[in-house]
Design an enzyme around this catalytic site. Structure first.
Site, PDB file in Angstrom:
ATOM      1  N   ASN A 176       6.119  33.024  34.082  1.00 26.02           N
ATOM      2  CA  ASN A 176       7.354  32.376  34.047  1.00 26.02           C
ATOM      3  C   ASN A 176       8.394  33.157  33.831  1.00 26.02           C
ATOM      4  O   ASN A 176       8.457  34.407  33.157  1.00 26.02           O
ATOM      5  CB  ASN A 176       7.966  31.443  32.982  1.00 26.02           C
ATOM      6  CG  ASN A 176       7.530  30.158  33.456  1.00 26.02           C
ATOM      7  OD1 ASN A 176       8.232  29.506  35.389  1.00 26.02           O
ATOM      8  ND2 ASN A 176       7.590  28.998  33.373  1.00 26.02           N
TER       9      ASN A 176
ATOM     10  N   ASP B 199       3.399  23.592  39.059  1.00 25.33           N
ATOM     11  CA  ASP B 199       2.752  22.163  39.043  1.00 25.33           C
ATOM     12  C   ASP B 199       3.968  21.266  39.128  1.00 25.33           C
ATOM     13  O   ASP B 199       3.876  20.306  39.368  1.00 25.33           O
ATOM     14  CB  ASP B 199       2.005  21.723  37.848  1.00 25.33           C
ATOM     15  CG  ASP B 199       3.199  21.784  36.113  1.00 25.33           C
ATOM     16  OD1 ASP B 199       3.516  22.819  36.257  1.00 25.33           O
ATOM     17  OD2 ASP B 199       2.940  20.889  35.609  1.00 25.33           O
TER      18      ASP B 199
ATOM     19  N   TYR C 200      13.716  19.230  35.755  1.00 25.49           N
ATOM     20  CA  TYR C 200      13.789  20.516  35.299  1.00 25.49           C
ATOM     21  C   TYR C 200      15.844  20.202  35.651  1.00 25.49           C
ATOM     22  O   TYR C 200      16.782  20.380  35.295  1.00 25.49           O
ATOM     23  CB  TYR C 200      13.916  21.739  35.891  1.00 25.49           C
ATOM     24  CG  TYR C 200      12.754  22.566  34.452  1.00 25.49           C
ATOM     25  CD1 TYR C 200      12.798  22.916  33.810  1.00 25.49           C
ATOM     26  CD2 TYR C 200      11.172  21.763  35.074  1.00 25.49           C
ATOM     27  CE1 TYR C 200      11.466  23.460  32.609  1.00 25.49           C
ATOM     28  CE2 TYR C 200      10.189  22.554  34.491  1.00 25.49           C
ATOM     29  CZ  TYR C 200      10.634  23.328  33.681  1.00 25.49           C
ATOM     30  OH  TYR C 200       9.283  23.498  32.733  1.00 25.49           O
TER      31      TYR C 200
HETATM   32  C1  G6P Z   1       5.683  22.945  33.310  1.00 29.01           C
HETATM   33  C2  G6P Z   1       6.432  24.442  34.011  1.00 29.01           C
HETATM   34  C3  G6P Z   1       5.601  25.734  33.598  1.00 29.01           C
HETATM   35  C4  G6P Z   1       6.448  25.592  32.244  1.00 29.01           C
HETATM   36  C5  G6P Z   1       5.760  24.356  31.146  1.00 29.01           C
HETATM   37  C6  G6P Z   1       6.623  24.494  30.121  1.00 29.01           C
HETATM   38  O1  G6P Z   1       3.969  23.374  33.127  1.00 29.01           O
HETATM   39  O2  G6P Z   1       5.442  23.959  35.436  1.00 29.01           O
HETATM   40  O3  G6P Z   1       6.633  26.413  34.140  1.00 29.01           O
HETATM   41  O4  G6P Z   1       6.521  26.532  31.573  1.00 29.01           O
HETATM   42  O5  G6P Z   1       5.861  23.243  32.432  1.00 29.01           O
HETATM   43  O6  G6P Z   1       5.137  23.618  29.307  1.00 29.01           O
HETATM   44  P1  G6P Z   1       5.347  23.730  27.155  1.00 29.01           P
HETATM   45  O7  G6P Z   1       4.535  22.754  27.202  1.00 29.01           O
HETATM   46  O8  G6P Z   1       5.088  25.085  27.298  1.00 29.01           O
HETATM   47  O9  G6P Z   1       6.790  23.328  26.943  1.00 29.01           O
HETATM   48 MN    MN Z   2       6.368  25.732  36.180  1.00 29.60          MN
END
Ligand code: G6P
Ligand code: MN
Length: 439
Positions: free
Chosen positions: A140, A162, A239
């Site tokens: 990312n 995802d 998002y």
């Molecule tokens: C989703 C997004 C990812 C992100 C993640 C954050 O899977 O697609 O791009 O990094 O969420 O999740 P977290 O558990 O790290 O807050």
């Molecule tokens: Mn993502």
């Protein structure tokens, strides 16, 4: 075929490995893990050993060149600066009165300014040592990093996330249709996309029917998260909540007992330690469940959207997308997947080299964007502004210019103010050694 995972000590690596083990064709026969953190690499190695018991052999190395040589696929899933960096990204932004989030707004820009230089270095080594490999980027901010790498690797780099497939899966379930029966219009940038059409075989769009039906909409998370879906004529990626309710989401993040990064840093310290001292698999699984259940909690609490949906039987998250991409590439089994690739005319509002997130046809020749309907009008300015921000980040990295970084900050719709932008960049430079190249 060998898969090399950069960021091999990462917390989600066991998910990828599980997906490889579950692949009936065993597309991947060998895994090489690379990480700059030997402790994390060792811990994840233990989890994989417990999962696979050698079924797909795993080897670890701290040498990037060795890891890349001989790879058919390279997953790049690194976090430059680790969770320490994520916490700084969040806190500096919140202290300046703007959103502190991993990939969106000021935090995402600071993260991008760390991720891009290292990703370019990796792309350069991959081009030299594994020119025929496919590089699958999870790092990312994934759209930005994929665009940076594409300047070296062209269409050999494919960015994945995802969230689009999760959204489409929820919507198709609410519509009671299967993926093969419809063609979807999903487009935008990573973490900035919309689903704005679901066309059946006769060409009929099923989405307006869903948008008009509150009861059915309420069955999906996005239907509870967003209140303006009918007005938008589209279902935004989760998002987008940060853009549609900036004051509310900022207040929710601020009033949380701690930031997501701070929670994860504490949780991971505990988890990686427990992996070393008790049953590795149980320690990892417990932590994974907790992480899943608490994902985007503030947003859900703010809107009363309720618990995170979780259904073990549904197509898995990013590891599912990653495996589907590899299978399509390796076995020439065509698949349609929403991926981050160069635009090549798909969205006429952006140039051909801009990396966009759109449905692609993937086969042995690579991932080619499929035609989609024009983006909804309300999405256009937002996509342009965030792409302009990304381009300024890339030029800040290229020139090492602090002023370009300030311009990137100021261009982002969730920052906007040049004075705040300058304060942010200087505060990030002071706290993040990885940004000392900006002068
Ligand atoms: C989703 C997004 C990812 C992100 C993640 C954050 O899977 O697609 O791009 O990094 O969420 O999740 P977290 O558990 O790290 O807050
Ligand atoms: Mn993502």
């Amino acid at each position: 075929m060998r898969l090399t995972i950069l960021g091999g000590g990462g917390f989600r690596v066991p998910l990828v490995y599980q997906a490889l083990l579950a692949d009936p064709e065993r597309t991947i026969t060998e895994v090489v893990l690379h990480d700059v953190d030997a402790g994390r690499l060792d811990a994840i190695g233990r989890v994989l050993a417990a999962l696979g018991r050698g079924a797909v052999p795993v080897r670890a190395t701290a040498d990037l060149d060795e890891a890349l040589t001989g790879a058919a696929f390279v997953f790049c899933a690194i976090r430059v600066g680790g969770l320490r960096g994520r916490v700084v990204d969040e806190h500096v932004a919140l202290a300046a009165g703007v959103l502190g989030q991993e990939t969106v707004g000021a935090g995402g820009i600071a993260y991008g300014l760390r991720s891009v230089p290292e990703s370019l270095r990796i792309a350069g080594r991959a081009a030299a040592l594994a020119p025929d490999a496919w590089l699958i980027n999870f790092t990312n901010p994934a759209g930005l990093v994929t665009e940076a790498m594409s300047r070296i690797l062209g269409d050999r780099v494919i960015g994945i996330c995802d969230s689009p497939s999760g959204l489409v899966d929820r919507v198709l379930r609410a519509l009671a249709v299967r993926p093969g029966q419809v063609r979807v219009d999903y487009a935008g940038l990573n973490h900035l996309g919309w689903l704005y059409g679901v066309h059946d075989a006769s060409g009929r769009d099923l989405l307006p029917g869903l948008l008009a039906d509150d009861a059915r909409l309420g069955t999906i998370e996005e239907g509870r998260l967003f209140r303006n879906l009918r007005e938008l004529g589209a279902i935004p990626n989760e998002y987008l909540h940060y853009y549609y309710d900036p004051a509310g989401t900022l207040a929710a993040v601020r009033s949380a007992p701690r930031t997501r990064g701070a929670f994860l840093r504490e949780q991971q310290e505990r988890c990686y330690h427990e992996i070393a001292v008790r049953d590795p698999l149980t320690a990892w699984r417990d932590a994974w469940r907790e992480r899943e259940a608490t994902y985007m909690t503030e947003n859900r609490e703010l809107t009363g959207a309720g618990e995170r949906e979780h259904d073990e039987a549904r197509p898995a998250g990013y590891e599912g997308v990653a495996l589907a991409v590899m299978r399509a590439l390796a076995r020439d089994e065509p698949a349609t997947l929403i991926l981050n690739v160069r635009n090549r005319g798909t969205l006429p509002i952006l140039d051909d080299d801009a990396v966009v997130e759109v449905p692609c046809r993937v086969d042995a020749r690579g991932a080619a964007p499929l035609p989609v309907g024009p983006l909804p009008e309300h999405a256009v300015d937002l996509v342009r502004a965030v792409k302009a921000t990304d381009r300024l980040i890339l030029s800040a990295v290229e020139t090492g210019s602090r002023d370009a970084a300030v311009r990137a900050m100021a261009t982002h719709p969730l920052v906007g103010d040049p004075a705040v932008a300058a304060r942010l960049v200087d505060a990030y430079r002071a706290e993040l050694p990885e940004l000392s190249y900006l002068a």
